[in-house]
Design a protein around this motif. Structure first.
Motif, short mmCIF file in Angstrom:
data_model
loop_
_atom_site.label_atom_id
_atom_site.label_comp_id
_atom_site.label_asym_id
_atom_site.label_seq_id
_atom_site.Cartn_x
_atom_site.Cartn_y
_atom_site.Cartn_z
N GLN A 223 52.99 56.73 36.59
CA GLN A 223 51.65 56.85 36.03
C GLN A 223 51.37 55.78 34.99
O GLN A 223 50.31 55.16 34.99
N CYS B 199 54.56 58.68 42.36
CA CYS B 199 54.10 59.80 41.53
C CYS B 199 53.72 60.99 42.40
O CYS B 199 54.07 62.14 42.10
N THR C 50 55.67 64.79 42.77
CA THR C 50 54.94 66.05 42.61
C THR C 50 55.21 66.99 43.78
O THR C 50 55.38 68.21 43.59
N LEU D 33 49.43 69.68 39.06
CA LEU D 33 50.15 68.44 39.35
C LEU D 33 49.68 67.81 40.66
O LEU D 33 49.53 66.59 40.75
N TYR E 87 47.51 64.60 34.58
CA TYR E 87 48.89 64.68 35.05
C TYR E 87 49.85 64.85 33.87
O TYR E 87 50.75 65.70 33.90
N SER F 295 46.11 66.24 40.16
CA SER F 295 46.09 65.05 39.31
C SER F 295 46.82 63.88 39.95
O SER F 295 46.36 62.73 39.87
N SER F 296 47.96 64.11 40.61
CA SER F 296 48.70 63.00 41.24
C SER F 296 47.93 62.43 42.43
O SER F 296 48.02 61.22 42.70
#
Length: 454
Positions: free
Chosen positions: A48, A206, A210, A104, A144, A107-108
């Motif tokens: 990130q 990322c 997740t 998660l 995240y 957001s990822s």
């Protein structure tokens, strides 16, 4: 409703000390799960932050390629923070209601698709798609970290500062990789767009981490009662204690200084001190390396000794001192003087990071952790939206003074002085209260008898 349960020794160390557990949420789990969670969170945080700082080493090149002013270039960072004035709070609350895995994954996914659009915009020399990509990426990136902090506070509670320090160090390692590796690749290839497609590879990492985390937690938890999740009302934020609000204000001013500097750091070193792109990248790695190694050390010590509020004050005071040094450095100074500034800045930043974020967990009930972190990020990002814009305006308006970067350094100093004053307020309020930020994590929770009404 608050409930505590007698949990078996096979469970995570945090489980014994949590004051809130969802009914039937805990099931049998391996002692290795907290460490696996820490590793996966660190991988995601590294990716990130790599993507976030992707444009920083190439400020000059992006401005030339897209024909931008410094103010327009800084909009890539301002629009990153624009939606995060409220989105971290929203996604943090949704994570408390629907669970960490939901937060998660959402957001990822935004991180991946946002950086994809940004890379397409830079490759096509299109400013609007680039800015929009950063906006989408920003929604995912900040949210995240909100959920990652909640995961770490749940799974690694007794090592709260240490685990968050490791996670933050992983973020800075991602920055170091970006600042050190990509300028070298650019100098060999002269291909600007390639650097951002490399960032897309990290963004996919990322998302993969997740997915793995979600699989692990599926085997460690049973589904939670919807009625219990639904009892978490967002209006409870209005009953958060004063200590939380002061701590959030402290974090906001501290990160305003850090992020405002980071957006123009490469350009400052190249323009004011005559560094090349690669030399500037190496110099910017100094504070990052200090943070990478300093965060676990500071985190370990704080977990054992407590004194979160005192460490916050000392960290911001050290940061202010580093900006005093930056203002006093002549433009033709030795590189070793710049290295000394970078070292002092790195140490003080490391102390700020490891002492501040864990404190939120110590003053807020377990069931509101994601919401509290999300609200802190929203307030912080509201200020960070303006920081890069003001920095760009200062640089553009004062070009005749060290390329505009001297007065920018004064701006950073003023912000850090405000952070230091708030840090002193934090010490005073905590010492006159229940000392939630004075004790080690376990004792701080035991002493924290504040409740947040439903």
């Amino acid at each position: 409703m608050k409930t505590s349960y007698d949990l078996s020794p096979m469970m995570s160390p945090i489980a014994t000390y949590n004051t809130f557990q969802y009914p039937d949420e805990k099931s049998s789990q391996s002692k290795l799960v907290p460490y696996a969670v820490l590793v996966l969170c660190c991988i995601g945080a590294l990716a990130q932050n790599f993507c976030y700082e992707n444009p920083i080493p190439f400020q000059t090149q992006i401005e030339e390629s897209l024909q931008l002013t410094t103010t327009e270039y800084n909009m890539l960072f301002s629009f990153y923070y624009l939606p995060n004035i409220f989105m971290p709070l929203v996604i943090g609350y949704l994570s408390d209601v629907f669970g960490r895995r939901f937060g998660l994954m959402l957001s990822s996914s935004l991180i991946f698709f946002g950086h994809l659009l940004f890379a397409i915009g830079i490759s096509g020399r299109m400013f609007v798609p680039s800015v929009f990509g950063r906006l989408v990426f920003g929604i995912g990136a900040e949210s995240y970290i909100v959920v990652v902090l909640e995961c770490l506070s749940f799974w690694n509670f007794e090592f709260l500062s240490f685990s968050m320090g490791i996670q933050s160090a992983a973020q800075r390692f991602g920055s170091a990789l970006n600042d050190f590796m990509l300028p070298l690749i650019y100098e060999k290839t002269k291909n600007l767009s390639l650097q951002f497609w490399i960032g897309l590879v990290l963004a996919s990492l990322c998302l993969i981490s997740t997915i793995i985390f979600s699989i692990i937690e599926c085997f460690s938890f049973k589904p939670c009662s919807r009625s219990v999740r639904g009892s978490i009302r967002i209006t409870r934020i209005f009953n958060f204690p004063l200590l939380y609000w002061v701590l959030t204000l402290y974090i906001s001013f501290s990160y305003l200084a850090i992020i405002s500097l980071n957006t123009v750091a490469s350009g400052m070193l190249q323009t004011r001190f005559g560094f090349t792109v690669s030399a500037a990248g190496v110099t910017l790695c100094i504070p990052l390396v200090v943070i990478i190694f300093g965060n676990p050390v500071f985190g370990f010590l704080i977990d054992r000794l407590g004194r979160y509020s005192t460490c916050c004050f000392l960290g911001s005071a050290g940061m202010a001192l580093s900006f005093v040094l930056l203002c006093l450095l002549p433009d033709d100074c030795s590189r070793w003087a710049v290295y000394l500034w970078a070292l002092l800045y790195g140490v003080s930043t490391s102390l700020v990071i490891t002492a501040s974020w864990p404190g939120i967990k110590l003053v807020i009930p377990e069931e509101l952790t994601s919401t509290a972190y999300g609200l802190s990020f929203s307030i912080q990002d509201g200020m960070l939206f303006l920081g890069p814009v003001f920095t760009g305006l200062i640089v553009d308006a004062t070009k005749k003074y060290s390329g505009g970067y001297f007065w920018a350094s004064v701006f950073f100093l003023m912000i850090s002085l405000c952070s230091t004053a708030i840090g002193w307020m934090l010490v005073s309020i905590d010492s006159n209260g229940n000392k939630s930020l004075y004790e080690v994590p376990r004792r701080a929770i035991e002493n924290n008898d504040s409740t947040i009404p439903y």
